[in-house]
Design a protein around this motif. Structure first.
Motif, PDB file in Angstrom:
ATOM      1  N   UNK A  66      50.737  43.112  31.138  1.00 15.41           N
ATOM      2  CA  UNK A  66      51.472  43.808  32.203  1.00 15.41           C
ATOM      3  C   UNK A  66      51.694  42.838  33.357  1.00 15.41           C
ATOM      4  N   UNK A  67      52.872  42.851  33.929  1.00 18.80           N
ATOM      5  CA  UNK A  67      53.181  41.990  35.066  1.00 18.80           C
ATOM      6  C   UNK A  67      53.818  42.820  36.178  1.00 18.80           C
ATOM      7  N   UNK A  68      53.613  42.374  37.408  1.00 19.49           N
ATOM      8  CA  UNK A  68      54.238  43.023  38.563  1.00 19.49           C
ATOM      9  C   UNK A  68      55.695  42.578  38.603  1.00 19.49           C
ATOM     10  N   UNK A  69      56.617  43.527  38.484  1.00 16.71           N
ATOM     11  CA  UNK A  69      58.042  43.196  38.418  1.00 16.71           C
ATOM     12  C   UNK A  69      58.470  42.398  39.638  1.00 16.71           C
ATOM     13  N   UNK A  70      57.986  42.774  40.808  1.00 18.46           N
ATOM     14  CA  UNK A  70      58.371  42.107  42.051  1.00 18.46           C
ATOM     15  C   UNK A  70      57.268  41.200  42.580  1.00 18.46           C
ATOM     16  N   UNK A  76      52.728  37.400  38.991  1.00 19.20           N
ATOM     17  CA  UNK A  76      51.394  38.008  39.025  1.00 19.20           C
ATOM     18  C   UNK A  76      51.279  39.040  37.911  1.00 19.20           C
ATOM     19  N   UNK A  77      50.150  39.019  37.223  1.00 18.68           N
ATOM     20  CA  UNK A  77      49.900  39.932  36.109  1.00 18.68           C
ATOM     21  C   UNK A  77      48.667  40.784  36.385  1.00 18.68           C
ATOM     22  N   UNK A  78      48.564  41.875  35.648  1.00 20.06           N
ATOM     23  CA  UNK A  78      47.369  42.711  35.718  1.00 20.06           C
ATOM     24  C   UNK A  78      46.267  41.996  34.941  1.00 20.06           C
ATOM     25  N   UNK A  79      45.095  41.919  35.549  1.00 23.86           N
ATOM     26  CA  UNK A  79      44.030  41.045  35.075  1.00 23.86           C
ATOM     27  C   UNK A  79      42.674  41.727  35.260  1.00 23.86           C
ATOM     28  N   UNK A 120      45.500  41.950  40.476  1.00 23.74           N
ATOM     29  CA  UNK A 120      46.608  41.039  40.226  1.00 23.74           C
ATOM     30  C   UNK A 120      46.071  39.621  40.192  1.00 23.74           C
ATOM     31  N   UNK A 121      46.626  38.815  39.278  1.00 16.49           N
ATOM     32  CA  UNK A 121      46.221  37.418  39.167  1.00 16.49           C
ATOM     33  C   UNK A 121      47.392  36.647  38.573  1.00 16.49           C
ATOM     34  N   UNK A 122      47.423  35.374  38.811  1.00 18.62           N
ATOM     35  CA  UNK A 122      48.488  34.554  38.242  1.00 18.62           C
ATOM     36  C   UNK A 122      48.562  34.717  36.727  1.00 18.62           C
ATOM     37  N   UNK A 123      49.780  34.928  36.217  1.00 20.81           N
ATOM     38  CA  UNK A 123      49.950  35.129  34.774  1.00 20.81           C
ATOM     39  C   UNK A 123      49.519  33.885  34.018  1.00 20.81           C
ATOM     40  N   UNK A 124      48.621  34.063  33.048  1.00 21.83           N
ATOM     41  CA  UNK A 124      48.127  32.925  32.273  1.00 21.83           C
ATOM     42  C   UNK A 124      47.913  33.263  30.797  1.00 21.83           C
ATOM     43  N   UNK A 125      48.185  34.521  30.428  1.00 23.74           N
ATOM     44  CA  UNK A 125      48.072  34.977  29.041  1.00 23.74           C
ATOM     45  C   UNK A 125      46.659  34.867  28.478  1.00 23.74           C
ATOM     46  N   UNK A 126      45.660  34.809  29.351  1.00 25.98           N
ATOM     47  CA  UNK A 126      44.259  34.787  28.918  1.00 25.98           C
ATOM     48  C   UNK A 126      43.882  36.161  28.352  1.00 25.98           C
ATOM     49  N   UNK A 180      44.399  38.374  43.349  1.00 25.51           N
ATOM     50  CA  UNK A 180      43.054  38.914  43.542  1.00 25.51           C
ATOM     51  C   UNK A 180      43.017  40.328  44.101  1.00 25.51           C
ATOM     52  N   UNK A 181      44.156  40.886  44.517  1.00 28.23           N
ATOM     53  CA  UNK A 181      44.132  42.236  45.104  1.00 28.23           C
ATOM     54  C   UNK A 181      43.874  43.274  44.010  1.00 28.23           C
ATOM     55  N   UNK A 182      42.947  44.175  44.306  1.00 24.82           N
ATOM     56  CA  UNK A 182      42.577  45.226  43.356  1.00 24.82           C
ATOM     57  C   UNK A 182      43.665  46.291  43.322  1.00 24.82           C
ATOM     58  N   UNK A 183      44.003  46.746  42.125  1.00 25.88           N
ATOM     59  CA  UNK A 183      44.996  47.800  41.977  1.00 25.88           C
ATOM     60  C   UNK A 183      44.367  49.171  42.227  1.00 25.88           C
ATOM     61  N   UNK A 184      45.178  50.069  42.726  1.00 24.67           N
ATOM     62  CA  UNK A 184      44.760  51.440  42.994  1.00 24.67           C
ATOM     63  C   UNK A 184      45.749  52.380  42.314  1.00 24.67           C
TER      64      UNK A 184
END
Length: 160
Positions: A38-42, A46-49, A63-69, A140-144
């Motif tokens: 999952x990635x943030x469209x805007x 940044x991807x969900x991590x 959110x974290x930099x997309x790295x496909x880990x 690093x921001x936590x999703x709510x």
């Protein structure tokens, strides 16, 4: 004799499944999808991590930099409404009241989720959506979860 061996094998399999479920193993979901990121469209790449790649209950979803880990790979079980960590399919994403999204044991989820790719939305069974707090697309921001409004902080896409 062949029938007796087949019947014995079937009985052993059934008992093994029952014991596994009784001990807390989860049966594989019938309608799981391939792993997605999952990635943030805007959100500027940044991807969900899952924070730190820690596959334990209580680990925050951020959110974290997309790295496909592996920490950015999720499975969808639309039949049960679960979004789970593919690195540990027994851990699902849920809302921790007052804190935000985190991993929990899949047997203890409070909310079910629906990902709507046409609307770029992940909506909970309570009518609220995954959200980037105050639209701050920061690593690093936590999703709510927040009342669904369709704005940029709630727009998430998915890639296989």
């Amino acid at each position: 004799m062949q029938f007796l061996r087949s019947a014995t094998a079937a009985l052993a399999l059934a008992v093994g499944l029952w014991v596994g479920l009784a001990l807390g193993a989860t049966a594989p979901a019938a309608a799981q999808s391939p792993a997605v990121r999952f990635y943030a469209v805007d959100g500027k790449n940044l991807c969900i991590d899952i924070a730190g790649g820690k596959m334990v209950p209580g680990t925050i979803v951020r959110l974290w930099g997309c790295n496909n880990a592996p920490a950015q790979r999720f499975g969808l079980d639309p039949q049960r409404g679960l979004i789970y960590a593919t690195a540990n399919p027994n851990l699902c994403v849920d809302d921790i009241p007052g804190k935000g999204l985190a991993l929990v044991d899949c047997r203890a989820v409070r909310l079910s989720w629906v990902f709507d790719p046409a609307r770029y939305e992940i909506r909970g069974s309570d009518g609220r959506c995954w959200d980037v707090p105050s639209g701050r697309f920061l690593q690093g921001i936590r999703l709510i979860i927040w009342r669904c409004h369709g704005g940029a902080p709630q727009r998430f896409g998915a890639q296989a």
